[in-house]
Design a protein around this motif. Structure first.
Motif, PDB file in Angstrom:
ATOM      1  N   UNK A  65       0.835  -1.220   0.000  1.00 44.14           N
ATOM      2  CA  UNK A  65       0.000   0.000   0.000  1.00 44.14           C
ATOM      3  C   UNK A  65       0.859   1.256   0.000  1.00 44.14           C
ATOM      4  N   UNK A  66       1.925   1.236   0.828  1.00 43.55           N
ATOM      5  CA  UNK A  66       2.818   2.402   0.894  1.00 43.55           C
ATOM      6  C   UNK A  66       3.516   2.626  -0.446  1.00 43.55           C
ATOM      7  N   UNK A  67       3.964   1.529  -1.066  1.00 39.97           N
ATOM      8  CA  UNK A  67       4.632   1.627  -2.370  1.00 39.97           C
ATOM      9  C   UNK A  67       3.703   2.276  -3.382  1.00 39.97           C
ATOM     10  N   UNK A  68       2.460   1.861  -3.400  1.00 37.51           N
ATOM     11  CA  UNK A  68       1.492   2.361  -4.378  1.00 37.51           C
ATOM     12  C   UNK A  68       1.134   3.824  -4.142  1.00 37.51           C
ATOM     13  N   UNK A  69       1.465   4.379  -2.968  1.00 34.68           N
ATOM     14  CA  UNK A  69       1.178   5.779  -2.661  1.00 34.68           C
ATOM     15  C   UNK A  69       2.337   6.715  -2.992  1.00 34.68           C
ATOM     16  N   UNK A  70       3.496   6.158  -3.297  1.00 29.31           N
ATOM     17  CA  UNK A  70       4.667   6.971  -3.638  1.00 29.31           C
ATOM     18  C   UNK A  70       4.639   7.245  -5.141  1.00 29.31           C
ATOM     19  N   UNK A  71       4.581   8.510  -5.544  1.00 28.23           N
ATOM     20  CA  UNK A  71       4.468   8.819  -6.975  1.00 28.23           C
ATOM     21  C   UNK A  71       5.520   8.129  -7.858  1.00 28.23           C
ATOM     22  N   UNK A  72       6.764   8.058  -7.398  1.00 27.50           N
ATOM     23  CA  UNK A  72       7.821   7.425  -8.197  1.00 27.50           C
ATOM     24  C   UNK A  72       7.669   5.914  -8.288  1.00 27.50           C
ATOM     25  N   UNK A  73       6.839   5.319  -7.442  1.00 30.10           N
ATOM     26  CA  UNK A  73       6.688   3.857  -7.417  1.00 30.10           C
ATOM     27  C   UNK A  73       5.278   3.388  -7.782  1.00 30.10           C
ATOM     28  N   UNK A  74       4.333   4.298  -7.835  1.00 33.10           N
ATOM     29  CA  UNK A  74       2.928   3.925  -8.013  1.00 33.10           C
ATOM     30  C   UNK A  74       2.677   3.051  -9.234  1.00 33.10           C
ATOM     31  N   UNK A  75       3.424   3.248 -10.300  1.00 30.97           N
ATOM     32  CA  UNK A  75       3.227   2.474 -11.520  1.00 30.97           C
ATOM     33  C   UNK A  75       4.019   1.188 -11.589  1.00 30.97           C
ATOM     34  N   UNK A  76       4.827   0.927 -10.575  1.00 28.10           N
ATOM     35  CA  UNK A  76       5.650  -0.282 -10.568  1.00 28.10           C
ATOM     36  C   UNK A  76       4.775  -1.479 -10.193  1.00 28.10           C
ATOM     37  N   UNK A  77       4.740  -2.514 -11.043  1.00 25.04           N
ATOM     38  CA  UNK A  77       3.950  -3.700 -10.698  1.00 25.04           C
ATOM     39  C   UNK A  77       4.501  -4.376  -9.444  1.00 25.04           C
ATOM     40  N   UNK A  78       3.577  -4.782  -8.563  1.00 24.00           N
ATOM     41  CA  UNK A  78       3.927  -5.508  -7.345  1.00 24.00           C
ATOM     42  C   UNK A  78       3.234  -6.865  -7.403  1.00 24.00           C
ATOM     43  N   UNK A  79       4.022  -7.911  -7.210  1.00 25.90           N
ATOM     44  CA  UNK A  79       3.493  -9.269  -7.134  1.00 25.90           C
ATOM     45  C   UNK A  79       3.739  -9.777  -5.721  1.00 25.90           C
ATOM     46  N   UNK A  80       2.657 -10.111  -5.027  1.00 24.72           N
ATOM     47  CA  UNK A  80       2.738 -10.608  -3.652  1.00 24.72           C
ATOM     48  C   UNK A  80       3.020 -12.110  -3.671  1.00 24.72           C
ATOM     49  N   UNK A  81       3.945 -12.549  -2.815  1.00 23.35           N
ATOM     50  CA  UNK A  81       4.262 -13.967  -2.642  1.00 23.35           C
ATOM     51  C   UNK A  81       3.758 -14.398  -1.271  1.00 23.35           C
ATOM     52  N   UNK A  82       2.996 -15.505  -1.221  1.00 20.27           N
ATOM     53  CA  UNK A  82       2.464 -15.891   0.087  1.00 20.27           C
ATOM     54  C   UNK A  82       1.952 -17.318   0.108  1.00 20.27           C
ATOM     55  N   UNK A  83       1.929 -17.867   1.321  1.00 18.20           N
ATOM     56  CA  UNK A  83       1.292 -19.166   1.565  1.00 18.20           C
ATOM     57  C   UNK A  83      -0.138 -18.974   2.049  1.00 18.20           C
ATOM     58  N   UNK A  84      -0.552 -17.750   2.275  1.00 17.82           N
ATOM     59  CA  UNK A  84      -1.883 -17.464   2.823  1.00 17.82           C
ATOM     60  C   UNK A  84      -2.982 -17.980   1.898  1.00 17.82           C
ATOM     61  N   UNK A  85      -3.989 -18.577   2.492  1.00 10.34           N
ATOM     62  CA  UNK A  85      -5.125 -19.080   1.712  1.00 10.34           C
ATOM     63  C   UNK A  85      -5.871 -17.962   1.001  1.00 10.34           C
ATOM     64  N   UNK A  86      -5.896 -16.786   1.612  1.00 16.34           N
ATOM     65  CA  UNK A  86      -6.642 -15.661   1.037  1.00 16.34           C
ATOM     66  C   UNK A  86      -5.728 -14.672   0.297  1.00 16.34           C
ATOM     67  N   UNK A  87      -4.669 -15.179  -0.306  1.00 18.26           N
ATOM     68  CA  UNK A  87      -3.692 -14.310  -0.969  1.00 18.26           C
ATOM     69  C   UNK A  87      -4.321 -13.502  -2.106  1.00 18.26           C
ATOM     70  N   UNK A  88      -5.292 -14.073  -2.800  1.00 17.74           N
ATOM     71  CA  UNK A  88      -5.941 -13.333  -3.878  1.00 17.74           C
ATOM     72  C   UNK A  88      -6.631 -12.078  -3.332  1.00 17.74           C
ATOM     73  N   UNK A  89      -7.333 -12.217  -2.220  1.00 17.46           N
ATOM     74  CA  UNK A  89      -8.008 -11.090  -1.581  1.00 17.46           C
ATOM     75  C   UNK A  89      -6.997 -10.082  -1.034  1.00 17.46           C
ATOM     76  N   UNK A  90      -5.941 -10.581  -0.392  1.00 16.55           N
ATOM     77  CA  UNK A  90      -4.891  -9.710   0.149  1.00 16.55           C
ATOM     78  C   UNK A  90      -4.279  -8.869  -0.975  1.00 16.55           C
ATOM     79  N   UNK A  91      -3.955  -9.513  -2.085  1.00 15.12           N
ATOM     80  CA  UNK A  91      -3.345  -8.808  -3.219  1.00 15.12           C
ATOM     81  C   UNK A  91      -4.288  -7.738  -3.766  1.00 15.12           C
ATOM     82  N   UNK A  92      -5.552  -8.074  -3.873  1.00 21.80           N
ATOM     83  CA  UNK A  92      -6.538  -7.119  -4.393  1.00 21.80           C
ATOM     84  C   UNK A  92      -6.688  -5.918  -3.467  1.00 21.80           C
ATOM     85  N   UNK A  93      -6.756  -6.174  -2.160  1.00 21.09           N
ATOM     86  CA  UNK A  93      -6.968  -5.095  -1.198  1.00 21.09           C
ATOM     87  C   UNK A  93      -5.799  -4.125  -1.098  1.00 21.09           C
TER      88      UNK A  93
END
Length: 124
Positions: A65-93
């Motif tokens: 979330x912080x990365x996406x709020x920084x103007x110089x980083x907002x357009x950088x794609x972020x891919x979340x890595x996780x074992x969490x069952x709800x990773x799809x929801x976490x990534x979306x949120x």
């Protein structure tokens, strides 16, 4: 010019393997268990960020979330890595661009990175 990938991964072994594979693919990489601050990421100017959901017992989605709020980083794609069952929801949120469920296949991870960076793949 080489595309750059920042790897923020808590697990040393995973971080090392991912970095080696991406280096073999021709990417410039920087890997770390946790950034000291956002300025460290801005200075590296990554073209893509692979971000572990659990960074030293802190949720990685907060950093996303912080990365996406920084103007110089907002357009950088972020891919979340996780074992969490709800990773799809976490990534979306947290406005991550995608997610990879651990454990993951290295070829699948490379394909996903390549898709975001329009980079020609070399065989693994």
């Amino acid at each position: 010019m080489k595309k750059s990938v920042l790897i923020v991964e808590n697990d040393h072994d995973i971080r090392t393997i991912v970095e080696l594979i991406l280096l073999e693919q021709g990417f410039q990489t920087l890997s770390m268990p946790e950034p000291d601050d956002l300025a460290e990421i801005v200075v590296f100017r990554p073209d893509l960020i692979l971000l572990d959901e659990f960074i030293n017992n802190k949720p990685g989605h907060r950093l996303c979330r912080k990365i996406k709020q920084v103007p110089d980083l907002a357009g950088v794609p972020v891919i979340i890595l996780s074992t969490a069952n709800d990773i799809e929801l976490i990534a979306k949120e947290c406005d991550a661009n995608d997610y990879i469920r651990k454990p993951f296949d290295l070829e699948d991870m490379v394909e996903k990175v390549l898709r975001f960076l329009d980079h020609q793949s070399l065989a693994l």
